[in-house]
Design an enzyme around this catalytic site. Sequence first.
Site, PDB file in Angstrom:
ATOM      1  N   GLU A 166       5.600   9.480  -4.913  1.00  0.00           N
ATOM      2  CA  GLU A 166       4.681   8.583  -4.211  1.00  0.00           C
ATOM      3  C   GLU A 166       5.001   8.593  -2.720  1.00  0.00           C
ATOM      4  O   GLU A 166       6.165   8.503  -2.323  1.00  0.00           O
ATOM      5  CB  GLU A 166       4.825   7.171  -4.783  1.00  0.00           C
ATOM      6  CG  GLU A 166       4.019   6.104  -4.078  1.00  0.00           C
ATOM      7  CD  GLU A 166       4.280   4.723  -4.671  1.00  0.00           C
ATOM      8  OE1 GLU A 166       3.908   3.728  -4.028  1.00  0.00           O
ATOM      9  OE2 GLU A 166       4.866   4.643  -5.772  1.00  0.00           O
ATOM     10  N   ASP A 217       3.769   6.486   0.533  1.00  0.00           N
ATOM     11  CA  ASP A 217       2.990   5.359   1.040  1.00  0.00           C
ATOM     12  C   ASP A 217       2.780   5.521   2.544  1.00  0.00           C
ATOM     13  O   ASP A 217       3.718   5.340   3.330  1.00  0.00           O
ATOM     14  CB  ASP A 217       3.718   4.046   0.770  1.00  0.00           C
ATOM     15  CG  ASP A 217       3.976   3.809  -0.706  1.00  0.00           C
ATOM     16  OD1 ASP A 217       3.066   4.092  -1.496  1.00  0.00           O
ATOM     17  OD2 ASP A 217       5.079   3.352  -1.052  1.00  0.00           O
ATOM     18  N   GLU A 263       1.532   0.313   3.820  1.00  0.00           N
ATOM     19  CA  GLU A 263       1.515  -0.923   3.049  1.00  0.00           C
ATOM     20  C   GLU A 263       1.645  -2.028   4.079  1.00  0.00           C
ATOM     21  O   GLU A 263       2.668  -2.119   4.776  1.00  0.00           O
ATOM     22  CB  GLU A 263       2.655  -0.965   2.034  1.00  0.00           C
ATOM     23  CG  GLU A 263       2.497   0.038   0.911  1.00  0.00           C
ATOM     24  CD  GLU A 263       3.559  -0.127  -0.155  1.00  0.00           C
ATOM     25  OE1 GLU A 263       3.250  -0.703  -1.217  1.00  0.00           O
ATOM     26  OE2 GLU A 263       4.700   0.305   0.086  1.00  0.00           O
ATOM     27  N   HIS A 285       8.913   8.077  -1.487  1.00  0.00           N
ATOM     28  CA  HIS A 285       9.498   7.800  -2.801  1.00  0.00           C
ATOM     29  C   HIS A 285       9.573   9.114  -3.588  1.00  0.00           C
ATOM     30  O   HIS A 285       8.669   9.425  -4.377  1.00  0.00           O
ATOM     31  CB  HIS A 285       8.632   6.821  -3.594  1.00  0.00           C
ATOM     32  CG  HIS A 285       8.499   5.453  -3.019  1.00  0.00           C
ATOM     33  ND1 HIS A 285       9.373   4.423  -3.306  1.00  0.00           N
ATOM     34  CD2 HIS A 285       7.564   4.931  -2.192  1.00  0.00           C
ATOM     35  CE1 HIS A 285       8.977   3.333  -2.680  1.00  0.00           C
ATOM     36  NE2 HIS A 285       7.876   3.608  -1.998  1.00  0.00           N
TER      37      HIS A 285
END
Length: 343
Positions: free
Chosen positions: A109, A111, A114, A125
């Site tokens: 993942e 991101d 956020e 991640h």
Amino acid sequence: MLDSPDRYKMFRLKNKEFTFDVDLSTLPCGLNAALYFVEMDEFGDRSGNNPGGAKYGTGYCDAQCPRHMRFIRGEANLIGWEKLLKRENPDGQIIVGGHEGKYGYCCAELDLLEANRDAGVFTSHPCNRERQTICEGKDQCGHKGEGKLGICDKDGCGFSDYRMGNPQFWGAGQNFAVDTSKPMTVVTQFLTHDGTDHGDLVEVRRFYVQNNQVVQNSETTLLPNGGDSLTDAMCNEQNHVFKQKTNGHRDLGGLRAMGEAMDRGMVLSMSIWDSDLDRMLWLDGEKARFDEDMSQPGIRRGPCPFHYGDREDNLRHAEQHGPMSVTFTNIRYGDLGSTISLV
């Protein structure tokens, strides 16, 4: 995001940049607007058991190895489903939530955002398995409370301007470098060790554009060697200075592993969410747990009060200030330096 009626668009962004416009102006503490990539199956795990596929949004996975999914690869996640999920909230209380099954669904993942008006972060991640992986139990799926890392790095290595020592960088008003009361353009660049599409990912860089002006990402004031981007060196130094118990980002392959997932292709996802369990304090709170010392580096993630952020707070905010939403527009990607044209 779909590429055709039956398949997701697969993004491969090494040695490229990804850009979008976003309006966060109505999002207070406790809300999270997310734009991110996950290494989902291109066809949404379409099979004889799952005839729906990508056009129905199936096949979701992420680095949290979610075990609350009712179906994984078209099969019901029934074993152990009657067991209620118990977790500790920021106040140290055990909260009984929904159900979770025996299995989780893991994948890398990335991101890119956020955020709400008061805080924001971009995070890597990685996982130590290729593509989508079904996990079982705490050793594979991970359990932060017991120090079990699992297949994927749940915490990740992120760059939060506030947490890195720059509380005046991101916020609503003209006194902040990035004014979240107005729309902004977010540009993320993925740099490789040799400047080619096939090299190892070594850096994730970020800058913003507002009012036709480029705003460079802030420089951390908390790390001895500084830094304004995600690199393995910065991630390891941050882990040490913040006194983290584990270093999942390093142990699960770091940016190189994230780059390998990008080579295989990742799917773009967007969401907006809140959380009664943790009040989103890990993103924007003055501290994330009742027993944390706010004078220690890395504890303050944002300016939001510790006791604020549950769903009742959000409903009251909506009654007083109107609906809360996020708008993502003008998504584009291409060669480094190709997605922004300043007038």
